[in-house]
Design a protein around this motif. Sequence first.
Motif, PDB file in Angstrom:
ATOM      1  N   PRO A  11      -3.477 -13.577 -11.108  1.00 18.58           N
ATOM      2  CA  PRO A  11      -3.858 -13.195  -9.754  1.00 18.58           C
ATOM      3  C   PRO A  11      -5.349 -13.407  -9.572  1.00 18.58           C
ATOM      4  O   PRO A  11      -6.145 -12.975 -10.390  1.00 18.58           O
ATOM      5  CB  PRO A  11      -3.485 -11.709  -9.690  1.00 18.58           C
ATOM      6  CG  PRO A  11      -2.421 -11.535 -10.730  1.00 18.58           C
ATOM      7  CD  PRO A  11      -2.783 -12.507 -11.820  1.00 18.58           C
ATOM      8  N   TYR A  12      -5.729 -14.107  -8.483  1.00 18.55           N
ATOM      9  CA  TYR A  12      -7.102 -14.565  -8.408  1.00 18.55           C
ATOM     10  C   TYR A  12      -8.098 -13.428  -8.281  1.00 18.55           C
ATOM     11  O   TYR A  12      -9.284 -13.617  -8.452  1.00 18.55           O
ATOM     12  CB  TYR A  12      -7.274 -15.563  -7.266  1.00 18.55           C
ATOM     13  CG  TYR A  12      -7.013 -15.011  -5.883  1.00 18.55           C
ATOM     14  CD1 TYR A  12      -5.743 -15.144  -5.320  1.00 18.55           C
ATOM     15  CD2 TYR A  12      -7.995 -14.376  -5.152  1.00 18.55           C
ATOM     16  CE1 TYR A  12      -5.479 -14.651  -4.075  1.00 18.55           C
ATOM     17  CE2 TYR A  12      -7.737 -13.884  -3.896  1.00 18.55           C
ATOM     18  CZ  TYR A  12      -6.483 -14.019  -3.349  1.00 18.55           C
ATOM     19  OH  TYR A  12      -6.226 -13.537  -2.104  1.00 18.55           O
ATOM     20  N   GLY A  13      -7.629 -12.220  -8.007  1.00 18.94           N
ATOM     21  CA  GLY A  13      -8.545 -11.105  -7.904  1.00 18.94           C
ATOM     22  C   GLY A  13      -8.640 -10.280  -9.172  1.00 18.94           C
ATOM     23  O   GLY A  13      -9.233  -9.221  -9.158  1.00 18.94           O
ATOM     24  N   SER A  14      -8.059 -10.744 -10.284  1.00 15.73           N
ATOM     25  CA  SER A  14      -7.949  -9.878 -11.451  1.00 15.73           C
ATOM     26  C   SER A  14      -8.923 -10.210 -12.574  1.00 15.73           C
ATOM     27  O   SER A  14      -9.423  -9.308 -13.230  1.00 15.73           O
ATOM     28  CB  SER A  14      -6.516  -9.948 -12.004  1.00 15.73           C
ATOM     29  OG  SER A  14      -5.594  -9.507 -11.050  1.00 15.73           O
ATOM     30  N   ALA A  15      -9.165 -11.499 -12.799  1.00 14.90           N
ATOM     31  CA  ALA A  15      -9.836 -11.878 -14.041  1.00 14.90           C
ATOM     32  C   ALA A  15     -11.247 -11.323 -14.145  1.00 14.90           C
ATOM     33  O   ALA A  15     -11.765 -11.149 -15.237  1.00 14.90           O
ATOM     34  CB  ALA A  15      -9.872 -13.401 -14.167  1.00 14.90           C
ATOM     35  N   GLY A  16     -11.895 -11.009 -13.029  1.00 12.24           N
ATOM     36  CA  GLY A  16     -13.252 -10.496 -13.097  1.00 12.24           C
ATOM     37  C   GLY A  16     -13.354  -9.007 -12.902  1.00 12.24           C
ATOM     38  O   GLY A  16     -14.459  -8.486 -12.735  1.00 12.24           O
ATOM     39  N   TRP A 247      -7.586 -20.568  -1.989  1.00 16.04           N
ATOM     40  CA  TRP A 247      -7.479 -22.034  -1.964  1.00 16.04           C
ATOM     41  C   TRP A 247      -8.148 -22.667  -3.184  1.00 16.04           C
ATOM     42  O   TRP A 247      -7.587 -23.561  -3.819  1.00 16.04           O
ATOM     43  CB  TRP A 247      -8.122 -22.577  -0.699  1.00 16.04           C
ATOM     44  CG  TRP A 247      -7.344 -22.333   0.551  1.00 16.04           C
ATOM     45  CD1 TRP A 247      -6.037 -21.973   0.662  1.00 16.04           C
ATOM     46  CD2 TRP A 247      -7.834 -22.448   1.890  1.00 16.04           C
ATOM     47  NE1 TRP A 247      -5.679 -21.853   1.979  1.00 16.04           N
ATOM     48  CE2 TRP A 247      -6.754 -22.134   2.756  1.00 16.04           C
ATOM     49  CE3 TRP A 247      -9.067 -22.768   2.451  1.00 16.04           C
ATOM     50  CZ2 TRP A 247      -6.892 -22.143   4.151  1.00 16.04           C
ATOM     51  CZ3 TRP A 247      -9.199 -22.775   3.831  1.00 16.04           C
ATOM     52  CH2 TRP A 247      -8.124 -22.469   4.663  1.00 16.04           C
ATOM     53  N   LEU A 248      -9.389 -22.244  -3.472  1.00 18.67           N
ATOM     54  CA  LEU A 248     -10.134 -22.874  -4.566  1.00 18.67           C
ATOM     55  C   LEU A 248      -9.486 -22.603  -5.914  1.00 18.67           C
ATOM     56  O   LEU A 248      -9.611 -23.402  -6.846  1.00 18.67           O
ATOM     57  CB  LEU A 248     -11.580 -22.386  -4.564  1.00 18.67           C
ATOM     58  CG  LEU A 248     -12.421 -22.764  -3.342  1.00 18.67           C
ATOM     59  CD1 LEU A 248     -13.849 -22.257  -3.508  1.00 18.67           C
ATOM     60  CD2 LEU A 248     -12.423 -24.268  -3.105  1.00 18.67           C
ATOM     61  N   THR A 249      -8.798 -21.477  -6.027  1.00 20.88           N
ATOM     62  CA  THR A 249      -8.116 -21.151  -7.281  1.00 20.88           C
ATOM     63  C   THR A 249      -6.802 -21.902  -7.423  1.00 20.88           C
ATOM     64  O   THR A 249      -6.456 -22.378  -8.507  1.00 20.88           O
ATOM     65  CB  THR A 249      -7.843 -19.634  -7.351  1.00 20.88           C
ATOM     66  OG1 THR A 249      -9.072 -18.929  -7.203  1.00 20.88           O
ATOM     67  CG2 THR A 249      -7.195 -19.260  -8.683  1.00 20.88           C
ATOM     68  N   ASN A 250      -6.058 -22.027  -6.331  1.00 15.50           N
ATOM     69  CA  ASN A 250      -4.707 -22.578  -6.392  1.00 15.50           C
ATOM     70  C   ASN A 250      -4.606 -24.055  -6.040  1.00 15.50           C
ATOM     71  O   ASN A 250      -3.650 -24.715  -6.461  1.00 15.50           O
ATOM     72  CB  ASN A 250      -3.786 -21.777  -5.462  1.00 15.50           C
ATOM     73  CG  ASN A 250      -3.459 -20.411  -6.011  1.00 15.50           C
ATOM     74  OD1 ASN A 250      -2.498 -20.236  -6.743  1.00 15.50           O
ATOM     75  ND2 ASN A 250      -4.289 -19.422  -5.669  1.00 15.50           N
ATOM     76  N   PHE A 251      -5.546 -24.595  -5.269  1.00 12.97           N
ATOM     77  CA  PHE A 251      -5.427 -25.985  -4.819  1.00 12.97           C
ATOM     78  C   PHE A 251      -6.707 -26.804  -5.011  1.00 12.97           C
ATOM     79  O   PHE A 251      -7.071 -27.596  -4.139  1.00 12.97           O
ATOM     80  CB  PHE A 251      -5.039 -26.024  -3.328  1.00 12.97           C
ATOM     81  CG  PHE A 251      -3.825 -25.221  -2.986  1.00 12.97           C
ATOM     82  CD1 PHE A 251      -2.570 -25.599  -3.434  1.00 12.97           C
ATOM     83  CD2 PHE A 251      -3.935 -24.080  -2.213  1.00 12.97           C
ATOM     84  CE1 PHE A 251      -1.440 -24.850  -3.122  1.00 12.97           C
ATOM     85  CE2 PHE A 251      -2.815 -23.319  -1.890  1.00 12.97           C
ATOM     86  CZ  PHE A 251      -1.568 -23.706  -2.342  1.00 12.97           C
ATOM     87  N   PRO A 252      -7.439 -26.641  -6.111  1.00 14.31           N
ATOM     88  CA  PRO A 252      -8.600 -27.505  -6.326  1.00 14.31           C
ATOM     89  C   PRO A 252      -8.135 -28.935  -6.596  1.00 14.31           C
ATOM     90  O   PRO A 252      -6.940 -29.167  -6.864  1.00 14.31           O
ATOM     91  CB  PRO A 252      -9.267 -26.892  -7.556  1.00 14.31           C
ATOM     92  CG  PRO A 252      -8.141 -26.293  -8.316  1.00 14.31           C
ATOM     93  CD  PRO A 252      -7.201 -25.758  -7.262  1.00 14.31           C
ATOM     94  N   PRO A 253      -9.029 -29.913  -6.540  1.00 19.33           N
ATOM     95  CA  PRO A 253      -8.613 -31.301  -6.776  1.00 19.33           C
ATOM     96  C   PRO A 253      -7.884 -31.524  -8.094  1.00 19.33           C
ATOM     97  O   PRO A 253      -7.021 -32.402  -8.185  1.00 19.33           O
ATOM     98  CB  PRO A 253      -9.937 -32.068  -6.721  1.00 19.33           C
ATOM     99  CG  PRO A 253     -10.772 -31.280  -5.761  1.00 19.33           C
ATOM    100  CD  PRO A 253     -10.432 -29.841  -6.065  1.00 19.33           C
TER     101      PRO A 253
END
Length: 517
Positions: A11-16, A247-253
Motif C-alpha cells: 500500500p503506497y501509504g505504508s512503507a514510510g 499514479w507514480l507508485t502504480n503506473f511509472p514508465p
Amino acid sequence: MYPEVVGCKLPYGSAGEAFKELNFSLDARSLCIPSSPPPLPESPHIALHHELLIQNIAAMPLVQLATSDISLFYRSNFSKFNPSKSTILLLHGLLSSTDFLSPQFEDESLAGKYNMIAFDQLSCGQTINNVSGRKDAHVEAAAIMLALETLGLKDVSFHVFAVQGISQQIALRLAKLWPDRVRSLFFCSVGGPEEYMQWFRDVTQMWGDATSQGELDDAVAQFLSYLFGEDERTCTVEEKDELVAYWLTNFPPNKRSRLYDIGNALGLNYLSDEELKTVSQPVLIAHGDAHPVYPVSIAEDFCSKLAGARRGAKLEVIAGGAAALQYPKYFAQTVDSLYADFLSSLEADEPPTPLTATIQPRSRSGTLSVEMLTSEEERDFLLPALQKLKGSSVTAIKDGAWCFSVVDDAKREELEKTLRGVAQGQENAYSPELDGTGHPVAKYVISFYQLSAPLIKLVRRWSERGLESLFETHETKTGKTNAGQGNAPVPLRRPSIDLLKSVEIEHRTSLDGGARS
C-alpha cells in the motif's frame, strides 16, 4: 497472455510510516525542522515494521478466481454481511482504485444504511492479473461476479455505482448478463464514443515514454486537468497529492504495461443502441458541465438511449464538474446526496425481495472468506451468462472470466502487439525515486542528528513542485526508446487542455448519429 504479473504492491501509504513522526517538509524558502525532534527509529523497529508489512500482504483481502490468473482486491464496509440491508457495488474510475471511493465509504447516508463493496479493477490498485489483449468490459464484469460468488454473496442483488466511462461499460455488462442481480444503475460521469479517445492515447504515450520526472509531470498535469478541470477551488492540493502518489507508485514508465492494459480496453465493444434499449433497471446519471472531453450533450444522448429503464433514465448536471465527481469532496457531497435520495426513492417504491435464508459467506465464522470456488462451481455459475452472451452452443469454460471476452482475433492481435512493444525494455525505463508514500524525492540533506548518519531524503508533494518543472518544452527526446527504435530523436506528442477543449467544441453542437455510450 504475458508472464508479467501486475498488482499486489505494498500500500503506497505504508512503507514510510515508521518515519512519519520526523515531520520534515520543504518549501521554497527553507528547510523546516521540528523544534523538539524525536529520536530516529532504530533498525530493529524498522525491521519489525517491514516484517509486519509482509504479513499484511499475506492478509490482504484478495479473491483468487479458480480458473483464471486473476486475484481481485476488494474493500467493504462490513465483515459480516447484513441481509437486512440492501447492497451497493461500487466501480472506481479511470487510473484509480478503491482508495478513491473513500468519500462514499465514509458518507453515513450510504455506509450507515447499505452493505458496500468495491473491487480494484484489472491492472489497478492491488489486484493481480496478467496483461492481455482479451481484456474488455465483459471480462471485468464476469470477474466481479465470480468474486462476489467466491465471497459467498450468492443471489444477493445490488445497486451499481459506476464512476466514469470505464466503469459505465462494466456496469452495462452486469445489467445485461445478470439482470436479476442488478437493481439499479448510477453513472457518475459518463464516457463517449471511441473517436473521443485520442487524447487518452496521446497522454498515455507521454506517460509511458517519459525519461525524466519533468516529462512525467507533463503527463500527470494533463490527467489532473482532465479529472478536475481548471477551477482550483474544486479539488484540494491534498486530494491531488494523494492521487499523484498513487499514479507514480502504480503506473511509472517502468510499469507501463499496466497503463496500456487499462487504456486498451477503453474503446472496445460499446453496446449498440438496440442493446441499450433493453436495459430495464432504474437509471440515474450525474455529469459535470465542465467536463473537458465529454460535454453534457454526450450524457443527454446516452440518457435518451436508455428508453427501457424503469421510471425512466434521469440526468442530473453538476455545475462546474469535470470528469471526477465522486472523489474531490467538493463534488462528492453533492453526488452522494443525489445518490442517497435516488436509492431511498427506489427502496420505497421497490423494496428488496427478502432473502429466503441468511447469506452464509464461505467460512464458519460468518465473515467474508477468500476460499476459492472449485472449477465445477465456477463453471456452473458462469455458463448461463456466457451462453446468453455467445449462444447456447457454448458448453465449456476453460479460463474463467477470460471466456467472456468478445475482442475479435484481429483486434486482439493488434492489442497484444502493442503490449509486447511497451513491455520491451520496460524494466529499464524511467522509474521515479519515491519515498514511502509515493512522492518523488526532491534532494538529499545531511541529518541534523549526527553528521555520520545516512543522508535523509526530502520530498516534495505534487503541489509543492515549482512551476518551472511543469510544462517544460520537450521538442524531442533522445536515447533508447521504449519500442526499441534505437537512438533516433522521437517527437514527444504533447496534448494540452486546449486540445481537449477543441474536441468538446467540435462535438458539442452536433453528434454524428453514431455516438455510443
